[in-house]
Design a protein around this motif. Structure first.
Motif, mmCIF file in Angstrom:
data_model
loop_
_atom_site.group_PDB
_atom_site.id
_atom_site.type_symbol
_atom_site.label_atom_id
_atom_site.label_comp_id
_atom_site.label_asym_id
_atom_site.label_seq_id
_atom_site.Cartn_x
_atom_site.Cartn_y
_atom_site.Cartn_z
ATOM 1 N N GLY A 23 0.817 -1.197 0.000
ATOM 2 C CA GLY A 23 0.000 0.000 0.000
ATOM 3 C C GLY A 23 0.841 1.232 0.000
ATOM 4 O O GLY A 23 1.910 1.221 0.528
ATOM 5 N N GLN A 24 0.295 2.289 -0.547
ATOM 6 C CA GLN A 24 1.006 3.562 -0.594
ATOM 7 C C GLN A 24 0.018 4.670 -0.292
ATOM 8 O O GLN A 24 -1.032 4.742 -0.883
ATOM 9 C CB GLN A 24 1.628 3.779 -1.980
ATOM 10 C CG GLN A 24 2.349 5.086 -2.114
ATOM 11 C CD GLN A 24 3.595 5.141 -1.263
ATOM 12 O OE1 GLN A 24 4.208 4.125 -0.978
ATOM 13 N NE2 GLN A 24 3.975 6.319 -0.840
ATOM 14 N N ALA A 25 0.325 5.521 0.661
ATOM 15 C CA ALA A 25 -0.595 6.576 1.011
ATOM 16 C C ALA A 25 -0.253 7.863 0.322
ATOM 17 O O ALA A 25 0.886 8.216 0.208
ATOM 18 C CB ALA A 25 -0.549 6.785 2.514
ATOM 19 N N PRO A 26 -1.247 8.637 -0.173
ATOM 20 C CA PRO A 26 -0.886 9.932 -0.623
ATOM 21 C C PRO A 26 -0.997 10.899 0.511
ATOM 22 O O PRO A 26 -1.223 10.524 1.616
ATOM 23 C CB PRO A 26 -1.870 10.248 -1.707
ATOM 24 C CG PRO A 26 -3.057 9.538 -1.359
ATOM 25 C CD PRO A 26 -2.604 8.339 -0.558
ATOM 26 N N THR A 274 3.099 5.186 8.978
ATOM 27 C CA THR A 274 2.388 5.170 7.711
ATOM 28 C C THR A 274 1.510 6.403 7.583
ATOM 29 O O THR A 274 1.151 7.036 8.582
ATOM 30 C CB THR A 274 1.513 3.905 7.559
ATOM 31 O OG1 THR A 274 0.928 3.885 6.252
ATOM 32 C CG2 THR A 274 0.384 3.890 8.588
ATOM 33 N N SER A 277 -4.064 6.364 2.919
ATOM 34 C CA SER A 277 -4.321 6.448 1.489
ATOM 35 C C SER A 277 -5.765 6.849 1.226
ATOM 36 O O SER A 277 -6.657 6.619 2.044
ATOM 37 C CB SER A 277 -4.017 5.119 0.804
ATOM 38 O OG SER A 277 -4.841 4.097 1.293
ATOM 39 N N ASP A 279 -7.944 5.644 -0.725
ATOM 40 C CA ASP A 279 -8.891 4.546 -0.894
ATOM 41 C C ASP A 279 -9.059 3.686 0.347
ATOM 42 O O ASP A 279 -9.708 2.648 0.298
ATOM 43 C CB ASP A 279 -8.451 3.654 -2.059
ATOM 44 C CG ASP A 279 -7.072 3.062 -1.851
ATOM 45 O OD1 ASP A 279 -6.254 3.725 -1.196
ATOM 46 O OD2 ASP A 279 -6.820 1.954 -2.340
ATOM 47 N N SER A 280 -8.501 4.098 1.484
ATOM 48 C CA SER A 280 -8.518 3.225 2.662
ATOM 49 C C SER A 280 -9.782 3.339 3.498
ATOM 50 O O SER A 280 -10.031 2.498 4.356
ATOM 51 C CB SER A 280 -7.297 3.522 3.541
ATOM 52 O OG SER A 280 -7.293 4.878 3.945
ATOM 53 N N SER A 410 -6.770 3.660 -6.729
ATOM 54 C CA SER A 410 -7.033 4.654 -5.685
ATOM 55 C C SER A 410 -8.234 5.550 -5.954
ATOM 56 O O SER A 410 -8.730 6.199 -5.032
ATOM 57 C CB SER A 410 -5.798 5.545 -5.501
ATOM 58 O OG SER A 410 -5.519 6.262 -6.691
ATOM 59 N N ARG A 436 -1.430 2.889 -12.227
ATOM 60 C CA ARG A 436 -0.855 4.228 -12.067
ATOM 61 C C ARG A 436 0.157 4.590 -13.132
ATOM 62 O O ARG A 436 0.091 5.690 -13.708
ATOM 63 C CB ARG A 436 -0.243 4.382 -10.669
ATOM 64 C CG ARG A 436 0.397 5.750 -10.450
ATOM 65 C CD ARG A 436 0.845 5.956 -9.020
ATOM 66 N NE ARG A 436 1.681 4.880 -8.539
ATOM 67 C CZ ARG A 436 2.970 4.722 -8.841
ATOM 68 N NH1 ARG A 436 3.565 5.582 -9.659
ATOM 69 N NH2 ARG A 436 3.658 3.726 -8.341
ATOM 70 N N ASN A 530 -3.560 15.358 5.783
ATOM 71 C CA ASN A 530 -2.272 14.650 5.747
ATOM 72 C C ASN A 530 -1.974 14.094 7.129
ATOM 73 O O ASN A 530 -1.444 14.785 7.997
ATOM 74 C CB ASN A 530 -1.173 15.604 5.300
ATOM 75 C CG ASN A 530 0.123 14.879 4.990
ATOM 76 O OD1 ASN A 530 0.249 13.685 5.217
ATOM 77 N ND2 ASN A 530 1.092 15.610 4.484
#
Length: 576
Positions: A23-26, A274, A277, A279-280, A410, A436, A530
């Motif tokens: 997973g990657q959070a923006p 972390t 994201s 979409d979480s 996402s 992406r 954020n």
């Protein structure tokens, strides 16, 4: 593809993956604006008296810090992708200056001056700096960097432009002068604090650096060396540079670990921090355990956004401002905040600047939901329901066919909600999800009519508006607006570029935002809060960098904190 010099790490990684597996959070909040001094040759900054407080004696270093992985390219200056890729690259390569929690600090340069007219910057390099292979870093390397990058179309210049540079000159063994064709207001943030200095002896003979994707070439002067990279899983392993010029880094090892559920992985100890994201779908109940020991949460206003881009170069309906305004009146951005972000964010600002930024103009057109007004605009523009089936057509009677492109991983929820909202005014929307990298390539090339694009930098220097929207911009970014041309905007964008008086520049930037909100070439949908969740017992020196890392990357992973274990200053560190 796996680039490796330490296979033993993969065994440790497999152990971690048994707990959680990508997973990657923006991202995103609060800028710093650098205005040029007005004296003839004023010293802008110089090395502090090493007065920052060092970490407590009980914690003189962190053995390993584990963070969520995700592939953003090999972290070479020529192959990294997006803001997270820049941050990964910054662990290896240094810039002339950097930022801590309060703003600009000396880095490779110990001091710098600027001429009264803002066109000549002189930097004094730190003595004794060496590349990872032991070769001394010299002024010649700095001169080479600017010349080489200026002639490499593959160079990824995040937020900056080298076209403004007239020459780069070696003054003596420690000093270099960078001469500009005209003043450049964001020079410190977008060039001096973003451009990675690279070694001549590594790159001089390489004609196509983007094709030279090997770990062995990643020789920098930075605090870490990349010893393993797995492109397929997005795993990275960084080991501390024990000969770093500031001393032994506080964090000795950084592991970017692929995880399927970042919050679960944080709970189980697979990672130590972390973000959240888009979409979480994180509820207050999900966040509650992380507000208590052994966890903590830090947050700041969002400098990232999901934005609806219209490609005006594709012609009707996208080049009709009434059509774009109608969609702005139709889309309920507050509902998107509630249903996509579960309230953890703010509606997008049509002016294109994050509400948390000091450059934010709060008085631009807001487009409160008004579907009757939207329908009237569509009727006026000739997009009408001619047969009573509830679906509008083009003015020439042809079907209205909107293909919405987006990152399927996402933005799927956002896309579904937009389709439902637009149906309310008779606009059909066909969803076209992509991965992406494909989405970034498609939007960079302008191969779309309408697309959802997610990106940060909205709290960094406002010259980003010129790079994104000016018809004269040469930006090749995936977030570049296509087909938009407003002569008044272009003139203002050009003026703010060279205006070093902050108050005068802010007035120009405010007007630019008003024009963007009126023309709607892009409609920002929402700015996620954020949030940063972490284990203080592992690492507690986290902070959000003012204006973002480099030219505006809204991520909490500032290498300064990892090196010093502090939030401000440059305390020299002893060996372990």
């Amino acid at each position: 593809m796996i680039y490796s010099v330490q296979l033993r790490w993969m065994f440790a990684l497999l152990c971690i993956l048994s707990l959680a597996a990508c997973g990657q959070a923006p991202p995103s909040a609060a800028p710093t604006a650098a205005s040029l001094p007005t004296s003839e040759s004023e010293v802008v900054a110089q090395a502090p008296d090493e007065q920052a407080t060092a970490p407590p004696a009980a914690m003189q270093h962190v053995e390993v810090l584990r963070l969520p992985g995700g592939d953003f390219g090999l972290p070479s200056p020529f192959t990294y992708s997006r803001g997270p890729g820049f941050v990964r690259m910054s662990f290896i390569y240094d810039t002339l200056i950097w930022k801590d929690s309060e703003g600009f600090i000396p880095w490779l340069a110990t001091e710098w001056t600027v001429s009264a007219d803002g066109t000549r910057w002189e930097f004094t390099l730190r003595e004794g700096v060496r590349w990872h292979d032991g070769t001394p870093l010299t002024v010649d390397d700095v001169v080479f960097t600017f010349d080489y990058l200026a002639n490499q179309p593959s160079a990824v210049l995040l937020g900056g432009t080298l076209e403004i540079i007239s020459s780069v000159e070696q003054l003596d063994e420690q000093r270099v002068a960078i001469v500009l064709e005209q003043p450049y207001a964001p020079f410190l943030s977008n060039i001096a604090g973003t451009l990675p200095i690279i070694p001549r002896h590594i790159w001089e003979e390489i004609d196509e650096p983007a094709q030279a994707a090997t770990l062995e070439l990643l020789i920098g002067s930075g605090p870490y060396q990349l010893t393993q990279y797995d492109q397929a899983s997005g795993a990275y392993l960084y080991e501390a540079n024990q000969d770093f010029w500031l001393g032994t880094p506080y964090v000795q090892r950084i592991e970017l670990v692929p995880v399927a559920d970042a919050l679960l992985s944080l709970q189980q100890g697979a990672i130590d921090a972390t973000g959240i994201s888009v979409d979480s779908s994180v509820t207050a109940e999900v966040l509650a355990p992380f507000r208590e020991p052994p966890f903590a949460i830090m947050s700041t206003g969002g400098e990232w956004n999901a934005a609806l881009h219209f490609n005006l170069a594709k012609g009707p309906p996208y080049d009709d401002v009434r059509f774009r305004q109608a969609l702005a009146y139709t889309i309920d951005r507050e509902e998107l905040v509630q249903r996509v972000l579960l309230g953890n964010g703010e509606p997008g600002n049509p002016g294109g600047v994050a509400p948390s930024s000091s450059w934010y103009n709060p008085d631009v057109a807001a487009y409160a939901v008004d579907r009757e007004r939207a329908a009237a605009l569509l009727d006026e523009a000739g997009y009408q329901d001619t047969n009573g089936d509830g679906i509008r057509t083009m003015p020439d009677g042809q079907p209205l066919d909107l293909q919405l492109y987006f990152d399927g991983a996402s933005m799927a929820r956002t896309a579904e909600l937009l389709r439902a909202m637009l149906q309310e005014v008779g606009i059909p929307l066909t969803l076209r999800p992509n991965d992406r990298p494909s989405q970034d390539a498609l939007t960079a090339d302008g191969n779309y009519g309408i697309a959802i694009i997610g990106y940060g930098g909205l709290g960094g220097d406002p010259d980003r508006l010129r790079q994104t929207f000016a018809s004269t911009s040469r930006s090749r970014s995936f977030s570049r607006a296509h087909g938009y041309a407003n002569p008044t905007f272009d003139q203002l964008a050009s003026e703010q570029f060279t205006t070093t008086d902050e108050a005068q520049r802010k007035a120009l930037v405010f007007t630019m935002q008003e024009l963007l909100a009126e023309d709607v070439p892009v409609l920002p949908l929402y700015h996620p809060l954020n949030m940063h969740l972490y284990r203080p017992e592992v690492f507690a020196a986290w902070y959000y960098t003012p204006g973002g890392i480099g030219s505006g990357v809204p991520i909490w992973w500032n290498k300064h904190a990892f090196v010093t274990g502090t939030q401000t200053g440059l305390p020299m560190r002893d060996g372990l």
